[in-house]
Write a protein that holds these residues in place. Structure first.
Motif, short mmCIF file in Angstrom:
data_model
loop_
_atom_site.label_atom_id
_atom_site.label_comp_id
_atom_site.label_asym_id
_atom_site.label_seq_id
_atom_site.Cartn_x
_atom_site.Cartn_y
_atom_site.Cartn_z
N LEU A 101 0.84 -1.20 0.00
CA LEU A 101 0.00 0.00 0.00
C LEU A 101 0.87 1.24 0.00
O LEU A 101 0.43 2.32 -0.37
CB LEU A 101 -0.90 0.01 1.24
N ASP A 125 -1.75 -3.69 -7.50
CA ASP A 125 -3.20 -3.78 -7.26
C ASP A 125 -3.65 -5.24 -7.36
O ASP A 125 -4.44 -5.72 -6.55
CB ASP A 125 -3.97 -2.95 -8.30
N ARG A 128 -2.54 -7.32 -4.37
CA ARG A 128 -3.38 -7.04 -3.20
C ARG A 128 -4.74 -7.69 -3.34
O ARG A 128 -5.32 -8.15 -2.38
CB ARG A 128 -3.58 -5.52 -3.05
N LEU A 142 -17.23 -1.06 3.41
CA LEU A 142 -17.84 0.04 2.63
C LEU A 142 -19.27 0.23 3.11
O LEU A 142 -20.08 -0.69 3.04
CB LEU A 142 -17.82 -0.30 1.13
N ILE A 157 -14.06 -6.37 -7.92
CA ILE A 157 -12.95 -5.56 -8.41
C ILE A 157 -12.12 -6.36 -9.41
O ILE A 157 -11.68 -5.84 -10.43
CB ILE A 157 -12.07 -5.10 -7.22
N TYR B 2 -17.96 -3.39 -9.43
CA TYR B 2 -18.06 -2.59 -8.21
C TYR B 2 -18.29 -1.13 -8.54
O TYR B 2 -18.91 -0.40 -7.78
CB TYR B 2 -16.79 -2.76 -7.38
N ARG B 403 -12.10 7.61 2.88
CA ARG B 403 -11.74 6.34 3.48
C ARG B 403 -12.18 5.16 2.59
O ARG B 403 -11.46 4.18 2.44
CB ARG B 403 -12.35 6.21 4.85
N ASP B 404 -13.37 5.32 1.98
CA ASP B 404 -13.84 4.26 1.08
C ASP B 404 -12.87 4.07 -0.07
O ASP B 404 -12.61 2.94 -0.51
CB ASP B 404 -15.22 4.60 0.51
N ILE B 407 -10.08 2.07 1.15
CA ILE B 407 -10.45 0.66 1.28
C ILE B 407 -10.41 -0.02 -0.09
O ILE B 407 -9.83 -1.09 -0.26
CB ILE B 407 -11.88 0.53 1.88
N LEU B 408 -11.03 0.66 -1.06
CA LEU B 408 -11.07 0.05 -2.40
C LEU B 408 -9.66 -0.18 -2.92
O LEU B 408 -9.38 -1.23 -3.51
CB LEU B 408 -11.83 0.98 -3.35
N LYS B 409 -8.79 0.80 -2.68
CA LYS B 409 -7.43 0.61 -3.17
C LYS B 409 -6.72 -0.51 -2.42
O LYS B 409 -5.96 -1.27 -3.00
CB LYS B 409 -6.66 1.92 -3.05
N ALA B 410 -6.99 -0.60 -1.11
CA ALA B 410 -6.39 -1.69 -0.35
C ALA B 410 -6.88 -3.03 -0.86
O ALA B 410 -6.16 -4.02 -0.83
CB ALA B 410 -6.72 -1.53 1.12
N LEU B 411 -8.11 -3.06 -1.35
CA LEU B 411 -8.65 -4.31 -1.88
C LEU B 411 -8.20 -4.57 -3.31
O LEU B 411 -8.61 -5.55 -3.92
CB LEU B 411 -10.18 -4.29 -1.84
N GLY B 412 -7.39 -3.65 -3.84
CA GLY B 412 -6.82 -3.90 -5.15
C GLY B 412 -7.53 -3.20 -6.29
O GLY B 412 -7.31 -3.54 -7.45
N ALA B 413 -8.38 -2.20 -5.98
CA ALA B 413 -9.02 -1.47 -7.08
C ALA B 413 -8.00 -0.52 -7.69
O ALA B 413 -7.34 0.23 -6.98
CB ALA B 413 -10.21 -0.67 -6.56
N PRO B 414 -7.82 -0.56 -9.00
CA PRO B 414 -6.87 0.35 -9.64
C PRO B 414 -7.39 1.79 -9.63
O PRO B 414 -8.60 2.02 -9.50
CB PRO B 414 -6.76 -0.19 -11.06
N SER B 415 -6.47 2.75 -9.78
CA SER B 415 -6.87 4.16 -9.76
C SER B 415 -7.93 4.47 -10.79
O SER B 415 -8.87 5.22 -10.54
CB SER B 415 -5.65 5.04 -10.01
N HIS B 509 -3.64 8.78 -1.89
CA HIS B 509 -2.71 7.75 -1.45
C HIS B 509 -3.47 6.79 -0.55
O HIS B 509 -4.15 7.21 0.39
CB HIS B 509 -1.57 8.41 -0.68
N PRO B 510 -3.39 5.50 -0.83
CA PRO B 510 -4.24 4.57 -0.08
C PRO B 510 -4.04 4.65 1.43
O PRO B 510 -5.01 4.58 2.17
CB PRO B 510 -3.85 3.19 -0.63
N VAL B 511 -2.80 4.79 1.86
CA VAL B 511 -2.56 4.80 3.30
C VAL B 511 -3.15 6.06 3.93
O VAL B 511 -3.85 5.99 4.95
CB VAL B 511 -1.06 4.69 3.60
#
Ligand code: ATP
Ligand code: MG
Lengths: 275, 517
Positions: A101, A125, A128, A142, A157, B2, B403-404, B407-415, B509-511
């Motif tokens: 991350l 991505d 992860r 969410l 995703i 999603y 924050r959502d 979360i999405l980025k942490a779950l691997g959603a691309p930008s 930035h995801p973090v």
């Protein structure tokens, strides 16, 4: 000029868990992979996750706050590792680096033998999404989605709309099985705000598992829960670790919880300290 | 997947964003209404103008006209070939019309007197359609009809032969009565010019400078009870006035009607022109509902006008006309046809003005066009302003959803995926906003006359005054083309407004995003 062989031996602190725990979790012995110190460093292939000389600092104006100062760290496949340390010692920061991350200032992260910290964003991505599961202290569900949809989110995703819809039934079945596993099958259509903290964390665990990852990274998963719920979450993780042979890296500052892990890594002043 | 789900959920849960696109809704509705009304006006005006003017007009530059209309017609037929549907020759001349109103009072109005050919004039336009007598609509005639004018008009005064006879009988009886009274008083009527209140026929047979004197000499027993003068058709606003009566209803008051006689004065051909006058009998009334024409046109038979003006060469038996009107097949290219005619009749040799009806109405059509364009620009600016509102709202939503995004980025959603969530959100908002706007606009257009009437009742002031516009109802046309354009524009603006916030979300930035409280 890092090299695991040169610097890792004194800094990797992996402590075998006490025998007291082993009777509560039979089969633990087979999993408990301890790294003998100072033994010749095993080949990278024995380890699922390797961190080498991780440095990370944050700047605030012209003030630079070093948080990690050369963390060396390795986790075997199927190992349940607890990362402990004082508040502010950089546990979360370390976990974010391991989960790609965030990028380290210096050092490398290897996962399943490949370096992952410098991969292009799209590949990170994907890792992860597919290979890592993450759980957070504040659940991070969410709010607009139901429990079931939250659990399905990584699959949504991963797949395009058509292929998702084609495989929807399989996905939903898997999500329901996972929710069953964490004991949440009666809350499928609830929104996160209608759930208790323990229930949210269970949903988060189910979500982390939907893609069948090889590694689960948990950042204080019990930090926000009462004792009973904390113990329940922990035993879910233990069971997963034991029965699915899932590698788990869990951050906690609760030593009692850390006790139950296969081994403990202590972070002190941005470095892994032997205990 | 999603992306769709989250866009949809955001749409369903953030009503404040819906509020932000109300302005889009209103803008779209207004645009649709304005365009429908403008298109309705233009279309209606075009239809009427084209019906009045015919497709191509071939005019002489001089009032004396040009000889040999038949030869011209034949040439035109050769040039245009099968595109030609109808062609007719006319004489147009400015004239002074005077209508007797009350005793010794004349209502004088300048008109454009057009001599038309009864047989062919109806071929080139909708002239017939605008006449009041149903039979004249079928076949134009300059003979007074018995009765039955304007059956669809309420309270149209009685007209025709029956009215004419009744009027003349009444006038004669009245005159006799006056004469009797005078005889009783022993007065000499001829020497009292200021005798009040005698609504006698001011013309009768006592028009001294009557150029038809010879005709009347040929028929010395002209009896208005059974005979009429040459027929004339008047524009409705020439001979009437539209007013609200006591009950507030819009009514036409007629100064003269079919069966009455009027006097016309026109310049003769030749230079310098002399002036001739004649008495004509109104045989019908013309109502195109274009006030410009209704207030200025009068029609009479072509030959009578030529005779009156001396537009014929008796020696060579050649007649003169001032213009030729041409009707083409529907869909024919008017400009091309005009150009072909212009090259057949080059201006050097033939001093004719050859124009399409669009050329002639250029300024009016251009004005309406300009107005529509400006209104469209203004209203689109309003929607653009709404776009900034959307931008602000979206920015707040993105901040709220930080924050959502983490979360999405942490779950691997691309930008890209994160970006398209918010773009999709903007798109669906735009779609909902303009969809509702479309509904509102169409409803408004459908009930526009009812709404205008309602507003009139509430404000007590006329919104759409038929005395001004000569339309009884507000004409509207909803064109698919503009509707699609307006919708697409509004959706595009909503999407554009969400680009900036969406990019911000994508770059988070995801973090940092996960830490966000
Ligand atoms: N984005 C940032 N900018 C500046 N400083 C930061 C940032 N993120 C973390 N830090 C600092 O880094 C240090 C380590 O933070 P981190 O969240 O990793 O601690 P932690 O060990 O997880 O603590 P806790 O047990 O309370 O969760 C803290 O002193 C924190 O102030
Ligand atoms: Mg932390």
């Amino acid at each position: 000029m890092n090299s695991l062989t040169a610097t890792s031996s004194p800094t990797i602190a992996v402590r075998p868990t006490g025998a007291a725990q082993s009777h509560a979790f039979p089969g633990l012995h087979s999993l408990s992979a301890t790294v003998p110190l100072p033994a010749p460093a095993p080949a990278d292939s024995d380890y699922q996750l390797v961190a080498r000389g991780l440095h990370k600092s944050f700047r605030k104006g012209n003030l630079i706050i070093p948080v990690l100062r050369g963390v060396d760290f390795a986790v075997r496949r199927g190992q349940f590792t607890a990362v402990v340390g004082q508040s502010g010692s950089g546990k979360s920061t370390l976990l974010h680096l391991l989960a790609t991350l965030d990028a380290p200032d210096r050092g490398e992260v290897h996962f399943e033998g490949t370096r992952i910290d410098n991969l292009p964003p799209i590949k990170r991505d994907r890792i992860r999404n597919r290979n890592l599961g993450m759980i957070f202290q504040f659940y991070h569900l969410l709010p607009e989605l139901t429990t079931l949809e939250n659990v399905l989110a990584p699959s949504m995703i991963h797949e395009g709309i058509w292929s998702y819809l084609r495989h929807k039934r399989a996905h939903v079945e898997r999500a329901q099985r996972l929710l069953d596993l964490v004991g949440l099958s009666h809350r499928l259509q609830h929104r996160p705000r209608e759930l208790s903290g323990g229930e949210m964390q269970r949903a988060a665990i189910a979500r982390a598992l939907i893609a069948a990852p090889q590694l689960l990274l948990a950042d204080e998963p019990t930090g926000n829960l009462d004792r009973r719920n904390g113990v329940e979450i922990l035993s879910i993780l233990r069971t997963l670790n034991r029965e699915e042979n899932l590698t788990i890296v869990m951050v906690t500052h609760d030593l009692a919880i850390a006790e139950r892990a296969d081994c403990t890594v202590q972070l002190v002043e941005g470095q892994v300290q032997a205990t | 997947m999603y992306k769709l789900l989250l866009s949809w959920r955001y749409l369903c849960t953030r009503y404040i964003a819906l509020a932000s696109i109300i302005s889009v809704t209103l803008g779209v509705a207004t645009l649709i209404i304005v365009n429908a009304v403008m298109a309705g006006f233009t279309e209606e005006a075009n239809k009427r103008l084209n019906g009045i003017i015919s497709d191509i007009v071939f005019e002489s530059v001089s009032m004396d006209g040009f000889p040999n209309p038949d030869w011209h017609k034949a040439e035109i037929r050769k040039v245009l070939g099968s595109d030609l549907v109808g062609v007719t020759a006319t004489v147009a001349v400015p004239a002074m019309l005077s209508i007797p109103v009350g005793h010794d009072q004349h209502l004088a109005s300048p008109v454009r007197l057009i001599g038309v050919d009864e047989q062919t004039y109806a071929e080139v336009g909708d002239f017939g359609k605008y006449l009041l007598h149903p039979e004249n609509r079928q076949q134009l005639s300059f003979l007074l009809r018995q009765d039955g004018y304007a059956p669809e008009r309420e309270k149209f005064p009685r007209s025709g032969w029956r009215y004419r006879r009744a009027r003349i009988m009444y006038e004669r009886a009245y005159e006799e009565q006056v004469a009797l009274e005078r005889a009783k008083l022993g007065a000499v009527p001829q020497q009292e010019p200021a005798e009040p209140a005698i609504p006698a026929d001011p013309y009768g047979s006592a028009v001294p400078a009557d150029p038809y004197a010879s005709h009347q000499a040929a028929a010395p027993t002209f009896d208005p009870m059974t005979q009429q003068s040459t027929g004339v058709i008047l524009g409705i606003a020439v001979c009437s006035q539209r007013q609200k009566d006591e009950t507030g209803e819009v009514r036409d008051f007629f100064f003269c009607r079919p069966g009455d006689d009027v006097k016309i004065t026109i310049p003769t051909a030749g230079s310098p022109p002399n002036f001739v006058s004649d008495v004509l009998t109104v045989v019908d009334i013309y109502e195109s509902k274009m006030s410009e024409y209704d207030a200025s046109l009068a029609f009479m038979p072509l030959e009578a006008l030529q005779n009156l003006r001396g537009m014929f060469d008796a020696q060579h038996n050649v007649r003169y006309v001032t213009s030729i009107q041409i009707k083409l097949k529907p869909g024919a290219d008017l400009n091309a046809a005009r150009d072909r005619l212009q090259s057949r009749f080059p201006i050097r040799q033939y001093p004719y003005r050859i124009q399409t009806w669009r050329d002639m109405q250029g300024p009016l059509l251009a004005a309406v066009q300009l107005e529509t364009t400006i209104l469209n620009i203004l209203l689109f600016l309003i929607i653009a302003v709404a776009g900034f509102g959307i931008l602000a709202t979206f920015y707040m939503i993105v901040v709220e959803k930080t924050r959502d995004v983490g979360i999405l980025k942490a779950l691997g959603a691309p930008s890209r995926g994160v970006m398209s969530i918010f773009l999709g959100y903007g798109f669906s908002l735009g779609l909902v906003g303009s969809g509702v706007g479309l509904g509102l606009g169409l409803l408004f257009v459908h009930y526009i006359n009812e709404i205008a009437a309602g507003l009139e009742r509430i404000t007590g002031r006329p919104i759409f005054d038929p005395t001004v516009y000569y339309f009884r109802e507000i004409p509207t046309i909803v064109s698919l083309h503009t509707v699609v354009g307006v919708m697409a524009g509004a959706v595009a603006i909503a999407v554009l407004a969400s680009v900036l916030p969406a990019r911000r979300a994508a770059r988070l930035h995801p973090v940092e995003a996960l830490r966000y409280e």
